[in-house]
Each structure stands twice: as structure tokens, then as C-alpha cells.
Enzyme design. Structure first.
Site, PDB file in Angstrom:
ATOM      1  N   ASP A 123     -49.823 -18.904 -11.957  1.00 50.95           N
ATOM      2  CA  ASP A 123     -49.564 -18.089 -10.768  1.00 50.95           C
ATOM      3  C   ASP A 123     -48.088 -18.222 -10.374  1.00 50.95           C
ATOM      4  OD1 ASP A 123     -50.116 -16.566  -8.412  1.00 50.95           O
ATOM      5  OD2 ASP A 123     -50.179 -18.429  -7.272  1.00 50.95           O
TER       6      ASP A 123
ATOM      7  N   ASP B   3     -42.691 -28.614 -14.389  1.00 50.69           N
ATOM      8  CA  ASP B   3     -41.408 -28.658 -13.669  1.00 50.69           C
ATOM      9  C   ASP B   3     -40.269 -28.287 -14.603  1.00 50.69           C
ATOM     10  OD1 ASP B   3     -41.970 -31.013 -15.039  1.00 50.69           O
ATOM     11  OD2 ASP B   3     -41.040 -32.333 -13.555  1.00 50.69           O
TER      12      ASP B   3
ATOM     13  N   ASP C 233     -44.670 -15.344 -11.129  1.00 47.28           N
ATOM     14  CA  ASP C 233     -43.801 -14.765 -10.094  1.00 47.28           C
ATOM     15  C   ASP C 233     -42.335 -15.071 -10.417  1.00 47.28           C
ATOM     16  OD1 ASP C 233     -46.006 -13.911  -8.570  1.00 47.28           O
ATOM     17  OD2 ASP C 233     -45.024 -14.442  -6.686  1.00 47.28           O
TER      18      ASP C 233
ATOM     19  N   LYS D 118     -49.008 -30.615 -16.822  1.00 48.04           N
ATOM     20  CA  LYS D 118     -48.395 -31.736 -16.100  1.00 48.04           C
ATOM     21  C   LYS D 118     -49.102 -33.014 -16.565  1.00 48.04           C
ATOM     22  CE  LYS D 118     -45.574 -33.424 -12.963  1.00 48.04           C
ATOM     23  NZ  LYS D 118     -44.107 -33.454 -13.141  1.00 48.04           N
TER      24      LYS D 118
ATOM     25  N   TYR E 291     -58.192 -23.460  -8.314  1.00 46.00           N
ATOM     26  CA  TYR E 291     -58.596 -22.235  -7.628  1.00 46.00           C
ATOM     27  C   TYR E 291     -60.098 -22.197  -7.351  1.00 46.00           C
ATOM     28  CZ  TYR E 291     -54.402 -19.286  -7.738  1.00 46.00           C
ATOM     29  OH  TYR E 291     -53.181 -18.723  -7.507  1.00 46.00           O
TER      30      TYR E 291
HETATM   31  C1  IPM Z   1     -51.855 -13.303  -8.303  1.00 44.86           C
HETATM   32  C2  IPM Z   1     -52.021 -13.484  -6.817  1.00 44.86           C
HETATM   33  C3  IPM Z   1     -53.409 -14.026  -6.536  1.00 44.86           C
HETATM   34  C4  IPM Z   1     -53.520 -15.377  -7.222  1.00 44.86           C
HETATM   35  C5  IPM Z   1     -53.787 -14.094  -5.049  1.00 44.86           C
HETATM   36  C6  IPM Z   1     -53.692 -12.750  -4.386  1.00 44.86           C
HETATM   37  C7  IPM Z   1     -55.141 -14.698  -4.836  1.00 44.86           C
HETATM   38  O1  IPM Z   1     -51.021 -14.307  -6.319  1.00 44.86           O
HETATM   39  O2  IPM Z   1     -52.641 -12.542  -8.889  1.00 44.86           O
HETATM   40  O3  IPM Z   1     -50.939 -13.877  -8.877  1.00 44.86           O
HETATM   41  O4  IPM Z   1     -53.131 -16.397  -6.652  1.00 44.86           O
HETATM   42  O5  IPM Z   1     -54.018 -15.420  -8.344  1.00 44.86           O
HETATM   43 MG    MG Z   2     -49.520 -14.791  -7.751  1.00 43.99          MG
END
Ligand code: IPM
Ligand code: MG
Length: 347
Positions: free
Chosen positions: A242, A218, A246, A186, A136
Site C-alpha cells: 500500500d 525501509d 503510492d 521486514k 489489514y
Molecule cells: C489502496 C487504498 C486502500 C488500501 C484503502 C482505500 C482501504 O489505499 O487501494 O491502496 O489501503 O488498500
Molecule cells: Mg493505498
């Protein structure tokens, strides 16, 4: 209690409004709310997604409640002007290196999960994501090769001290839970991950009561849907965290339910729902504010030590869900304000 509220784009203003109502309803002494522009909204007004006055407000505050950033209209801007730079900039500028993303099944919500109810019912995990390093924040660029092809590149790296400090956060979190920590990397392919793994193993010596395991990312993605109940605390880098967070949210049922904290050394923290700005439903009273309300609970817990109030909020949300209050994200018909009202009634 100085709290900066940065609502941002899309559904950000709607969901933070409900969370602020909940905080205000607690009747806390000396509550002071500061406001600031972030994201596409800030770019329109000030020409930058994280204007200096917002950063200054952030530094004056003891905690930040953040909505969401992201706006289709800004996708063609140069990268440093895109809305996402607001959250990335705040994380970096304020040293918010430790991201806590809890994912827990709310009783009665098993059917909302993308997984079978008996698999989903066992979810009670915490993802500890490193937030200041990795690919990042490495050097990056787009170059043209000799043969004329465009090549994008992003540098991935972790230094030992960066791994060490997030590892300590994760081990301590595990000590307060079921004492199991899984480090995700990884290391079979990446040198970054080799340093990550070696360092986590070294830090583990300070925490003999925590059972440490390692998993390739993975495999971790696969295990998260196969048997998420096996995880207690997961610690991982910025990019893997990240993605996995999700994924974990959908295992629970909806990304509209997951809160997060981004913590610096000390008590400063930024609290935000995991979901994005959802511009397609913005301004229509359709967004579920529960993730932001739960983020407010984390804010009270981590930045102000208000455990009682945090638990009151969490209990009110759980109660609302148990009573059948559901946003569109969960197949229900309750609007943003109605969900806020329902949580307030139960508070
Ligand atoms: C998160 C989001 C952010 C990230 C984006 C909006 C930059 O996806 O907070 O998970 O990738 O960290
Ligand atoms: Mg995210």
C-alpha cells in the site's frame, strides 16, 4: 462481457464515466454494463458501504471497474460502516488476492516526476501486492489497559499458502518482463516477514530463470527514490505494498496516471485507479481520468484477454500525454471530460 461499474464517492463517478466512454468506443460485441453503489454513496442510500445487492452484482460480473471510495462525512462512523470497507470487502469476498500496480514513465513526462528527470526516466516497474491478508485482515481492537490507557492493536500474520500464491503470481509476472523479482519484507524484525521470506525462497525453485533478491521495506522505500530503475517486479505484503505503491506513483509524476488490477484465481478482477476519492475537487471537472482509463485497459487485458484493445487504450493515453494534454494534477488545465475527449480522439 459483463462488467460491473462501481463509481463510488468523490471524483469516482467522473473518472469512471470517462473510462466507460472509452470502453464503449471500442465497439465490442456483447458488452453489458452493470451498476452498483459502493462507499459513502452506498451508505447514504442503503445504510452500508457494500450492500448485499452490490455484492451480488459483483458476483454476476466477469470484471469490475471501480472508481474510488472515501468521504470525510463518514470518518466518524463505526469502522465496519466506513466507505473503505467497500473495497476491502470486495477484495475479501471475491478472493481478489493479487494486486498489480504498474508504474512506468510515460515518454515526455519526466519533468512531472518528483525525482530528477534522469532518475525518473528509468522507471518501469510492477508492484505485486498481496491483498487478502496481513495486518489489514487480522484481528484488531481497541482495549483499555489496567492503568486506564487506551491501546489499539492489529494482528499481522501471513500463512505459507498465502505467501506462496502471491509469489507465484509475481514470479510469472517477472517471467513476462525483465525476469527480476525483488521481495520486500521486514524480516530483520518481524516473524511474519521471516515466513514470507522463507516461502518466497522456496517458490523461487520453480522459477530458475528469474533472478530473486530480497530487500527490507525501509531500504526499498529509499531505493525507490534513489534508483527506481533497478526494479523490475516487486512482491510484497498488503501494508508495505500500500505504502510503496503510492510512493512509486509520485516517482512517475502523478497518482492520476496509475492504474491497478486486483485479481482472483481465474479471470475475475477488479480494476481501479490507485488514487482516492479526492472529495475536495469532486464534481468540478478537475480530476484526471487517465488512471481509470488505464485501469479499463488492464480490465480488458486480464479479465477478457483483449490485448489488442488494451494496447490501443494505453497508446491513446500515451499519445494524449505526448501531445500536451495535462490535468491539474500535472500542472495543466485540461478538465476531466476534455481529457476523456482527447483520449477518445486518439483511440
Ligand atoms: C489502496 C487504498 C486502500 C488500501 C484503502 C482505500 C482501504 O489505499 O487501494 O491502496 O489501503 O488498500
Ligand atoms: Mg493505498
Amino acid at each position: 462481457m459483463k462488467i460491473a461499474v462501481f463509481a463510488g464517492d468523490g471524483i469516482g463517478p467522473e473518472v469512471t464515466r470517462e473510462a466507460v466512454r472509452v470502453i464503449e468506443a471500442l465497439g465490442l460485441d456483447d458488452l453489458e454494463l452493470l451498476h452498483g453503489d459502493v462507499g459513502g454513496a452506498a451508505w447514504r442510500k442503503h445504510g452500508h458501504p457494500l450492500p448485499p445487492e452490490t455484492l451480488e452484482t459483483a458476483r454476476r460480473a466477469e470484471a469490475i471497474l471501480f472508481g474510488a471510495v472515501g468521504d470525510f462525512e463518514c470518518d466518524k462512523l463505526e469502522r465496519h460502516l466506513r466507505p473503505e470497507q467497500a473495497i476491502l470487502g470486495l477484495r475479501k469476498e471475491l478472493g481478489l488476492f493479487a494486486n498489480l500496480r504498474p508504474a512506468r514513465m510515460f515518454p515526455g513526462m519526466e519533468d512531472a516526476s518528483a525525482l530528477r528527470p534522469e532518475v525518473a526516466g528509468a522507471i518501469d516497474l510492477l508492484i505485486v501486492r498481496e491483498l487478502n491478508g496481513d495486518v489489514y485482515f487480522g484481528e484488531k481492537g481497541i482495549r483499555t489497559l489496567d492503568d486506564g490507557r487506551r491501546q489499539g492493536w492489529d494482528m499481522m500474520s501471513y500463512a505459507e499458502d498465502e505467501v506462496r500464491r502471491i509469489a507465484h503470481v509475481a514470479f510469472k509476472a517477472a517471467q513476462g518482463r525483465r525476469k527480476k523479482l525483488c521481495s520486500v519484507d521486514k524480516a530483520n524484525v518481524l516473524e511474519t516477514s521471516q515466513v514470507w521470506r522463507d516461502t518466497v525462497i522456496e517458490v523461487a525453485k520453480d522459477y530458475p530463470d528469474v533472478e530473486l533478491s530480497h530487500m527490507y521495506v525501509d531500504n526499498a522505500a529509499m531505493q525507490l527514490v534513489r534508483n527506481p530503475g533497478q526494479f523490475d517486479v516487486i512482491v510484497t505484503g498488503n501494508l508495505f505494498g500500500d505504502i510503496l505503491s503510492d510512493q512509486a506513483s509520485m516517482c512517475v509524476g502523478s497518482i492520476g496516471l496509475l492504474a491497478s488490477a486486483a485479481l482472483a484465481e481465474g479471470t475475475m478482477g477488479l480494476y481501479e485507479p490507485i488514487h482516492g476519492s479526492a472529495p475536495d475537487i469532486a464534481g468540478q471537472d478537475k480530476a484526471n481520468p487517465m488512471a481509470t482509463i488505464l485501469s479499463a485497459a488492464m480490465l480488458l487485458r486480464h479479465s477478457f484477454g483483449r490485448e489488442t484493445e488494451a494496447q490501443r487504450i494505453e497508446a491513446a493515453v500515451a499519445r494524449a500525454l505526448a501531445d500536451g494534454i495535462r490535468g491539474a494534477d500535472l500542472g495543466g488545465s485540461h478538465g476531466t471530460v476534455a481529457i476523456g475527449d482527447a483520449v477518445l480522439e486518439r483511440l
